[in-house]
Design a protein around this motif. Structure first.
Motif, PDB file in Angstrom:
ATOM      1  N   MET A   1       0.836  -1.188   0.000  1.00 20.76           N
ATOM      2  CA  MET A   1       0.000   0.000   0.000  1.00 20.76           C
ATOM      3  C   MET A   1       0.882   1.254   0.000  1.00 20.76           C
ATOM      4  O   MET A   1       2.072   1.197   0.232  1.00 20.76           O
ATOM      5  CB  MET A   1      -0.909   0.001   1.227  1.00 20.76           C
ATOM      6  N   MET A   2       0.255   2.355  -0.224  1.00 22.22           N
ATOM      7  CA  MET A   2       0.954   3.619  -0.352  1.00 22.22           C
ATOM      8  C   MET A   2       1.650   4.027   0.950  1.00 22.22           C
ATOM      9  O   MET A   2       2.724   4.622   0.919  1.00 22.22           O
ATOM     10  CB  MET A   2      -0.034   4.702  -0.772  1.00 22.22           C
ATOM     11  N   LYS A   3       1.047   3.696   2.091  1.00 15.42           N
ATOM     12  CA  LYS A   3       1.631   4.095   3.377  1.00 15.42           C
ATOM     13  C   LYS A   3       3.047   3.563   3.532  1.00 15.42           C
ATOM     14  O   LYS A   3       3.926   4.264   4.034  1.00 15.42           O
ATOM     15  CB  LYS A   3       0.760   3.578   4.528  1.00 15.42           C
ATOM     16  N   LYS A   4       3.291   2.352   3.066  1.00  8.91           N
ATOM     17  CA  LYS A   4       4.620   1.758   3.170  1.00  8.91           C
ATOM     18  C   LYS A   4       5.604   2.537   2.304  1.00  8.91           C
ATOM     19  O   LYS A   4       6.720   2.819   2.726  1.00  8.91           O
ATOM     20  CB  LYS A   4       4.582   0.285   2.773  1.00  8.91           C
ATOM     21  N   ASP A   5       5.185   2.895   1.092  1.00  8.10           N
ATOM     22  CA  ASP A   5       6.047   3.681   0.201  1.00  8.10           C
ATOM     23  C   ASP A   5       6.377   5.032   0.826  1.00  8.10           C
ATOM     24  O   ASP A   5       7.522   5.491   0.768  1.00  8.10           O
ATOM     25  CB  ASP A   5       5.373   3.899  -1.162  1.00  8.10           C
ATOM     26  N   VAL A   6       5.378   5.671   1.401  1.00  6.71           N
ATOM     27  CA  VAL A   6       5.572   6.979   2.044  1.00  6.71           C
ATOM     28  C   VAL A   6       6.563   6.827   3.194  1.00  6.71           C
ATOM     29  O   VAL A   6       7.501   7.625   3.323  1.00  6.71           O
ATOM     30  CB  VAL A   6       4.228   7.567   2.549  1.00  6.71           C
ATOM     31  N   PHE A   7       6.388   5.790   4.006  1.00  3.34           N
ATOM     32  CA  PHE A   7       7.266   5.579   5.154  1.00  3.34           C
ATOM     33  C   PHE A   7       8.698   5.298   4.696  1.00  3.34           C
ATOM     34  O   PHE A   7       9.659   5.826   5.271  1.00  3.34           O
ATOM     35  CB  PHE A   7       6.737   4.436   6.030  1.00  3.34           C
ATOM     36  N   ASP A   8       8.851   4.479   3.634  1.00  2.00           N
ATOM     37  CA  ASP A   8      10.190   4.175   3.110  1.00  2.00           C
ATOM     38  C   ASP A   8      10.878   5.446   2.609  1.00  2.00           C
ATOM     39  O   ASP A   8      12.054   5.675   2.871  1.00  2.00           O
ATOM     40  CB  ASP A   8      10.115   3.133   1.988  1.00  2.00           C
ATOM     41  N   GLN A  34      -4.606   9.469   9.594  1.00  2.00           N
ATOM     42  CA  GLN A  34      -5.842  10.069  10.086  1.00  2.00           C
ATOM     43  C   GLN A  34      -7.055   9.540   9.324  1.00  2.00           C
ATOM     44  O   GLN A  34      -8.079   9.197   9.921  1.00  2.00           O
ATOM     45  CB  GLN A  34      -5.767  11.599   9.970  1.00  2.00           C
ATOM     46  N   ALA A  35      -6.938   9.468   8.003  1.00  2.33           N
ATOM     47  CA  ALA A  35      -8.044   8.968   7.179  1.00  2.33           C
ATOM     48  C   ALA A  35      -8.348   7.511   7.511  1.00  2.33           C
ATOM     49  O   ALA A  35      -9.511   7.107   7.583  1.00  2.33           O
ATOM     50  CB  ALA A  35      -7.712   9.122   5.697  1.00  2.33           C
ATOM     51  N   GLU A  36      -7.299   6.740   7.739  1.00  2.00           N
ATOM     52  CA  GLU A  36      -7.468   5.327   8.089  1.00  2.00           C
ATOM     53  C   GLU A  36      -8.149   5.190   9.454  1.00  2.00           C
ATOM     54  O   GLU A  36      -9.031   4.360   9.648  1.00  2.00           O
ATOM     55  CB  GLU A  36      -6.094   4.652   8.108  1.00  2.00           C
ATOM     56  N   LYS A  37      -7.745   6.043  10.377  1.00  2.00           N
ATOM     57  CA  LYS A  37      -8.323   6.029  11.728  1.00  2.00           C
ATOM     58  C   LYS A  37      -9.810   6.391  11.671  1.00  2.00           C
ATOM     59  O   LYS A  37     -10.639   5.754  12.330  1.00  2.00           O
ATOM     60  CB  LYS A  37      -7.559   7.017  12.607  1.00  2.00           C
ATOM     61  N   GLU A  38     -10.152   7.407  10.878  1.00  2.10           N
ATOM     62  CA  GLU A  38     -11.549   7.825  10.738  1.00  2.10           C
ATOM     63  C   GLU A  38     -12.403   6.734  10.117  1.00  2.10           C
ATOM     64  O   GLU A  38     -13.547   6.531  10.500  1.00  2.10           O
ATOM     65  CB  GLU A  38     -11.643   9.103   9.898  1.00  2.10           C
ATOM     66  N   GLU A  42      -8.292  -0.338   6.858  1.00  2.00           N
ATOM     67  CA  GLU A  42      -7.312   0.091   5.864  1.00  2.00           C
ATOM     68  C   GLU A  42      -7.981   0.811   4.703  1.00  2.00           C
ATOM     69  O   GLU A  42      -9.087   0.457   4.297  1.00  2.00           O
ATOM     70  CB  GLU A  42      -6.538  -1.128   5.329  1.00  2.00           C
ATOM     71  N   LEU A  43      -7.282   1.802   4.160  1.00  2.00           N
ATOM     72  CA  LEU A  43      -7.808   2.559   3.024  1.00  2.00           C
ATOM     73  C   LEU A  43      -7.645   1.770   1.732  1.00  2.00           C
ATOM     74  O   LEU A  43      -6.665   1.042   1.567  1.00  2.00           O
ATOM     75  CB  LEU A  43      -7.060   3.892   2.884  1.00  2.00           C
ATOM     76  N   THR A  44      -8.577   1.941   0.819  1.00  2.00           N
ATOM     77  CA  THR A  44      -8.432   1.361  -0.510  1.00  2.00           C
ATOM     78  C   THR A  44      -7.496   2.258  -1.310  1.00  2.00           C
ATOM     79  O   THR A  44      -7.208   3.392  -0.904  1.00  2.00           O
ATOM     80  CB  THR A  44      -9.790   1.284  -1.241  1.00  2.00           C
TER      81      THR A  44
END
Length: 141
Positions: A1-8, A34-38, A42-44
């Motif tokens: 997912m994108m979150k992993k790319d952002v974190f890397d 934040q979006a995931e928490k709301e 997990e986000l699509t």
């Protein structure tokens, strides 16, 4: 997912001591979290793209403000921020490609703008920004 790319990329920016990239990636990671928490799950991919698009739109607004104020330092920073954010978006379609897709989807002359946008928005989500979509829709109807 994108979150992993952002974190890397965030880790890489920290290693390289790239303060602008670090700030942008931290902001994006926070927005995704934040979006995931709301949402509560997990986000699509589409939802992640919507978050990135929201950040791109805000950056465009900040860039316009910097241009109006004549602040070259901020203009350069906002352009760099925009470049980093857009790297997470799929390839953006040209106006010709958008027009072709909309014609194939059934948008024709004389159609109501609202109806046309209801077809266009979901079809082109993440592939083009809203302003460009609206401009092409107006030219078609």
């Amino acid at each position: 997912m994108m979150k992993k790319d952002v974190f890397d990329q965030l880790k890489q920016a920290m290693k390289e001591k790239d303060t602008v990239a670090k700030a942008v990636l931290t902001l994006l990671k926070s927005a995704l979290d934040q979006a995931e928490k709301e949402k509560g799950s997990e986000l699509t991919f589409e939802e992640e793209i919507a978050v990135v698009n929201r950040e791109v739109k805000q950056t465009h607004q900040a860039l316009e403000g910097a241009k109006q104020a004549g602040r070259e330092d901020l203009i350069e920073k906002e352009n760099r921020k925009l470049q980093i954010l857009q790297s997470f978006l799929p390839k953006q379609l040209s106006e010709e490609e958008i027009a072709d897709a909309l014609v194939k989807a059934g948008i024709t002359k004389g159609m109501n703008m609202g109806e046309a946008m209801k077809i266009a928005k979901p079809l082109l989500a993440g592939k083009a920004d809203g302003a460009t979509i609206a401009k092409v829709v107006k030219s078609l109807i």
